[in-house]
Design a protein around this motif. Structure first.
Motif, PDB file in Angstrom:
ATOM      1  N   LEU A  83      28.402   9.022 -23.223  1.00 16.79           N
ATOM      2  CA  LEU A  83      27.164   9.654 -22.716  1.00 16.79           C
ATOM      3  C   LEU A  83      25.855   9.038 -22.872  1.00 16.79           C
ATOM      4  CD1 LEU A  83      28.034  13.059 -24.577  1.00 16.79           C
ATOM      5  CD2 LEU A  83      29.008  12.656 -22.276  1.00 16.79           C
ATOM      6  N   THR A  94      35.845   9.535 -19.794  1.00 18.52           N
ATOM      7  CA  THR A  94      35.030  10.740 -19.213  1.00 18.52           C
ATOM      8  C   THR A  94      33.419  10.023 -19.472  1.00 18.52           C
ATOM      9  OG1 THR A  94      36.703  12.341 -19.640  1.00 18.52           O
ATOM     10  CG2 THR A  94      34.256  13.177 -18.856  1.00 18.52           C
ATOM     11  N   ARG A 132      29.362  10.376 -18.533  1.00 17.83           N
ATOM     12  CA  ARG A 132      28.390  11.028 -17.880  1.00 17.83           C
ATOM     13  C   ARG A 132      27.056  10.565 -18.332  1.00 17.83           C
ATOM     14  NH1 ARG A 132      32.086  12.017 -15.362  1.00 17.83           N
ATOM     15  NH2 ARG A 132      33.153  14.206 -15.462  1.00 17.83           N
ATOM     16  N   ILE A 149      26.572  16.589 -14.189  1.00 18.39           N
ATOM     17  CA  ILE A 149      26.252  17.018 -15.494  1.00 18.39           C
ATOM     18  C   ILE A 149      26.764  18.397 -15.570  1.00 18.39           C
ATOM     19  CG2 ILE A 149      24.479  17.771 -17.006  1.00 18.39           C
ATOM     20  CD1 ILE A 149      24.970  14.944 -16.607  1.00 18.39           C
ATOM     21  N   ASP A 173      30.380   9.271 -13.700  1.00 17.10           N
ATOM     22  CA  ASP A 173      28.948   9.454 -13.020  1.00 17.10           C
ATOM     23  C   ASP A 173      28.564   7.957 -12.449  1.00 17.10           C
ATOM     24  OD1 ASP A 173      28.738  11.971 -13.465  1.00 17.10           O
ATOM     25  OD2 ASP A 173      27.259  12.038 -14.927  1.00 17.10           O
TER      26      ASP A 173
END
Length: 421
Positions: free
Chosen positions: A209, A234, A236, A2, A280
């Motif tokens: 996200l 990407t 997260r 994060i 992540d």
């Protein structure tokens, strides 16, 4: 991983611009929130989550993005052709593309850097829009799903019931049998929409996200599916955060403020989408979601309604057409049968309307009304056995109709979980 939280710059007064755009004969109204005096700005169209939404539901985020140099279009969601019983992700995606076109025409926006942002249901719609047009430069999703809507909803229903302390047959009935009936009955539009082929077709950057404590979207599965399906990503995860990336203690409550770093991450990523993928670790889920399968022929909704009607007629037949002395087991079968069927129909509606919150105290993993229904169902079976003996002795048509109801009740009650642990 994060990004560390950073305070956003003090808000310069945003330049708001009213826009209208059309799709399929429906005119939609929105507002562009942008930093004043900007040139060659990246643009972002915000696509709604499920349900009725106006542009004001996303204004606070749009203003935060504008303070980071992004022209953000928020709009009122269509009401025509969209309801609990009717919706089309294809139409919603075309709404988003019409908004993208409107934003790209602004003189302060760089038309080559306009993308879409989608929350929840928008996590199905925004990638679909991007897959249809080269004009969409990137995709941002919040709380998006990698599974089909019916599968996601069943997982969310089970979470809610388990939170209330429920377990066993009532949970299986509500999250599986009831869900499959709703889908089969046509009251869950887009239930089997599969997002994976669309995700695999995307050839532009995607920022996904998720809140680690999301109880509406299975976040671990979603992140893994995005990682496996999206070429440039990407991904997260924000700890102590719920479905909308609000702070939370358990995934159900919503504390003031967004997850630290969320707004800043979107702003920096939109300005400079990375060329290298990263993700992540998937957040933990206490259990996987389960695919919702189509109804078999004997499960069809109309057949289930017909069976319930037949049961009510059979159990009401005995007292309505009473002739001569009554058999005690028959009276019990009539009374317990009627109470069990009518009571189940009422409990089923309450679960659908309130997610189980109005069912009162929970005992032994069962809400009290469900426990009573299960005890009544056992009584129906016992009374049916006694009625069978009485019918064998008398060979009465009236007892025969009632007994037929008792026999039919057993598979019906097993299907709906009333005779299951």
């Amino acid at each position: 991983m994060i990004l560390a939280s950073a305070a956003l710059a003090p808000p310069a007064s945003a330049a708001d611009g009213e826009v209208t755009f059309t799709n399929g004969g429906v005119t939609l109204h929105g507002t562009v929130v942008a930093p004043p005096g900007g040139t060659k700005l990246p643009g972002l169209v915000m696509v709604h989550g499920s349900g009725a939404h106006s542009r004001e539901d996303y204004r606070d985020q749009a203003e935060a993005f504008a303070r980071q140099g992004i022209a953000t279009l928020i709009y009122d969601k269509r009401t025509e052709g969209y309801s609990q019983f009717e919706r089309s992700y294809s139409t919603l995606a075309d709404d988003a593309l019409a908004a993208v076109e409107a934003l790209r025409k602004r003189p302060d926006v760089d038309p080559a850097r306009v993308g879409v942002w989608g929350l929840s249901e928008g996590g199905w719609v925004a990638p679909l829009a991007a897959s249809r047009s080269a004009d969409v430069a990137f995709v941002v999703t919040v709380g998006a799903n990698g599974v089909k809507p019916a599968q996601q909803q069943a997982w969310a229903v089970e979470n809610q019931l388990r939170r209330l302390g429920m377990d066993g047959s009532v949970v299986r009935m509500a999250s599986s049998t009831m869900m499959r009936q709703l889908v089969g009955g046509g009251v869950f539009p887009e239930a089997y929409y599969d997002p994976v082929p669309v995700l695999k077709s995307l050839r532009r950057p995607v920022l996904g996200l998720w809140g680690a404590k999301d109880v509406l979207t299975p976040p671990g599965e979603a992140l893994r599916i995005f990682e496996e399906s999206v070429a440039q990503h990407t991904l997260r995860v924000f700890p102590d955060t719920q479905h909308q990336l609000r702070r939370t203690t358990d995934g159900f409550d919503k504390l003031p403020g967004y997850a630290p770093g969320y707004l800043e991450l979107v702003g920096s990523w939109v300005q400079h989408p990375p060329a290298v993928s990263s993700a992540d670790a998937p957040p933990a889920q206490d259990r996987p979601s389960v695919e919702i399968t189509p109804l078999r022929w004997y499960e069809t909704t109309w057949l289930q309604l017909a069976v319930a009607a037949l049961l009510l007629v059979a159990f009401a037949w005995y007292p309505l057409f009473r002739r001569g002395p009554a058999a005690r087991p028959a009276r019990w079968l009539s009374a317990t049968g009627l109470l069990a069927v009518l009571g189940f129909l009422g409990v089923d509606v309450l679960i659908q309307l309130t997610m189980g919150r109005s069912l009162g105290p929970v005992l032994l993993g069962r809400p009290l009304p469900w426990l009573v229904l299960q005890l009544l169902s056992v009584g129906v079976v016992a009374a049916a056995i006694g009625t069978a003996v009485a019918w064998w002795r008398r060979r009465s048509l009236r007892l025969g109709v009632l007994l037929a109801g008792g026999v039919l009740f057993v598979p019906w009650a097993l299907y709906w979980g009333l005779l299951n642990v």
